[in-house]
Design a protein around this motif. Structure first.
Motif, short mmCIF file in Angstrom:
data_model
loop_
_atom_site.label_atom_id
_atom_site.label_comp_id
_atom_site.label_asym_id
_atom_site.label_seq_id
_atom_site.Cartn_x
_atom_site.Cartn_y
_atom_site.Cartn_z
N ASN A 194 28.79 38.75 -18.44
CA ASN A 194 29.70 37.96 -17.62
C ASN A 194 29.76 38.39 -16.16
OD1 ASN A 194 30.42 36.29 -19.74
ND2 ASN A 194 32.12 37.59 -20.35
N ASP A 195 29.52 39.66 -15.88
CA ASP A 195 29.64 40.16 -14.51
C ASP A 195 28.29 40.29 -13.82
OD1 ASP A 195 28.75 42.24 -16.09
OD2 ASP A 195 29.94 43.76 -15.03
N LYS A 196 27.26 39.66 -14.36
CA LYS A 196 25.91 39.78 -13.82
C LYS A 196 25.33 38.41 -13.45
CE LYS A 196 25.38 44.24 -14.57
NZ LYS A 196 25.24 45.19 -13.47
N VAL A 197 24.34 38.46 -12.57
CA VAL A 197 23.51 37.29 -12.25
C VAL A 197 22.08 37.65 -12.59
CG1 VAL A 197 25.03 36.44 -10.42
CG2 VAL A 197 23.15 37.99 -9.84
N THR A 198 21.23 36.65 -12.68
CA THR A 198 19.81 36.90 -12.86
C THR A 198 19.05 35.90 -12.01
OG1 THR A 198 18.08 37.39 -14.50
CG2 THR A 198 19.44 35.43 -14.90
N THR A 199 17.78 36.18 -11.79
CA THR A 199 16.97 35.28 -10.98
C THR A 199 16.06 34.45 -11.87
OG1 THR A 199 15.07 36.77 -10.69
CG2 THR A 199 16.94 37.04 -9.15
N TYR A 200 15.53 33.40 -11.30
CA TYR A 200 14.58 32.56 -12.03
C TYR A 200 13.38 33.40 -12.47
CZ TYR A 200 17.23 28.73 -9.93
OH TYR A 200 18.23 27.88 -9.56
N GLU A 217 32.91 32.90 -8.40
CA GLU A 217 34.15 33.59 -8.06
C GLU A 217 35.08 33.70 -9.27
OE1 GLU A 217 35.59 31.50 -4.61
OE2 GLU A 217 34.31 32.69 -3.26
N GLN A 218 35.06 32.69 -10.13
CA GLN A 218 35.86 32.74 -11.36
C GLN A 218 35.39 33.88 -12.27
OE1 GLN A 218 35.75 28.84 -13.15
NE2 GLN A 218 36.73 27.89 -11.39
N ASP A 219 34.11 34.26 -12.12
CA ASP A 219 33.54 35.38 -12.89
C ASP A 219 33.67 36.70 -12.15
OD1 ASP A 219 32.76 33.59 -14.87
OD2 ASP A 219 30.70 33.44 -14.15
N GLY A 220 34.31 36.70 -10.97
CA GLY A 220 34.45 37.92 -10.18
C GLY A 220 33.21 38.27 -9.39
N ILE A 221 32.34 37.30 -9.16
CA ILE A 221 31.11 37.50 -8.41
C ILE A 221 31.25 36.72 -7.10
CG2 ILE A 221 28.60 37.14 -8.40
CD1 ILE A 221 28.79 37.16 -11.52
N PHE A 222 31.03 37.40 -5.98
CA PHE A 222 31.28 36.79 -4.69
C PHE A 222 30.01 36.70 -3.85
CE2 PHE A 222 35.14 38.59 -6.33
CZ PHE A 222 36.02 37.52 -6.20
N CYS A 223 29.99 35.74 -2.93
CA CYS A 223 28.84 35.60 -2.05
C CYS A 223 29.30 35.61 -0.60
CB CYS A 223 28.03 34.35 -2.39
SG CYS A 223 28.81 32.79 -2.01
N ASP A 224 28.35 35.85 0.29
CA ASP A 224 28.65 35.92 1.71
C ASP A 224 28.53 34.53 2.35
OD1 ASP A 224 25.91 35.44 2.14
OD2 ASP A 224 25.46 37.56 2.48
N ALA A 225 28.67 34.47 3.67
CA ALA A 225 28.63 33.21 4.41
C ALA A 225 27.25 32.55 4.36
CB ALA A 225 29.04 33.44 5.85
N ARG A 226 26.23 33.31 3.98
CA ARG A 226 24.87 32.76 3.87
C ARG A 226 24.54 32.34 2.44
NH1 ARG A 226 21.61 37.50 6.27
NH2 ARG A 226 20.02 36.47 5.06
#
Length: 101
Positions: A16-22, A77-86
């Motif tokens: 839940n707190d991770k991302v992965t790439t294609y 953001e609902q998962d607690g993962i945030f991104c920057d302005a880019r």
């Protein structure tokens, strides 16, 4: 097992707190050069998987995400993962779920 089914299986295991790439997902599925195919699977995949946590190789949000990058950002953001302005994941390398080497 088909590539599609393997991708589905892996996405169901994505913490839940991770991302992965294609590309990472393609490699984990045993097809390291199939990132674009994984993208096609994701864009047409079953809806109950966390596709919003699938990002590009630089940690960028998907341009083609349904509802746009803003919608993907909200779900992250609902998962607690945030991104920057880019539109890139903050602390991407720490958040990245990588294939087992």
């Amino acid at each position: 097992m088909s590539l599609r089914n393997k991708v589905y299986e892996l996405m169901a295991q994505l913490p839940n707190d991770k991302v992965t790439t294609y590309g990472d997902l393609a490699a984990m599925a045993g097809h390291p050069y199939a990132a674009r195919i994984v993208g096609g699977i994701a864009h047409n995949g079953v809806l109950d998987l966390p596709w919003h946590r699938l990002v590009n190789a630089k940690g960028g949000l998907a341009v083609g995400f349904p509802g746009g990058q803003g919608a993907q950002k909200q779900l992250l953001e609902q998962d607690g993962i945030f991104c920057d302005a880019r539109w890139r994941i903050i602390d991407f390398e720490e958040r990245r779920w990588k294939p087992i080497s």
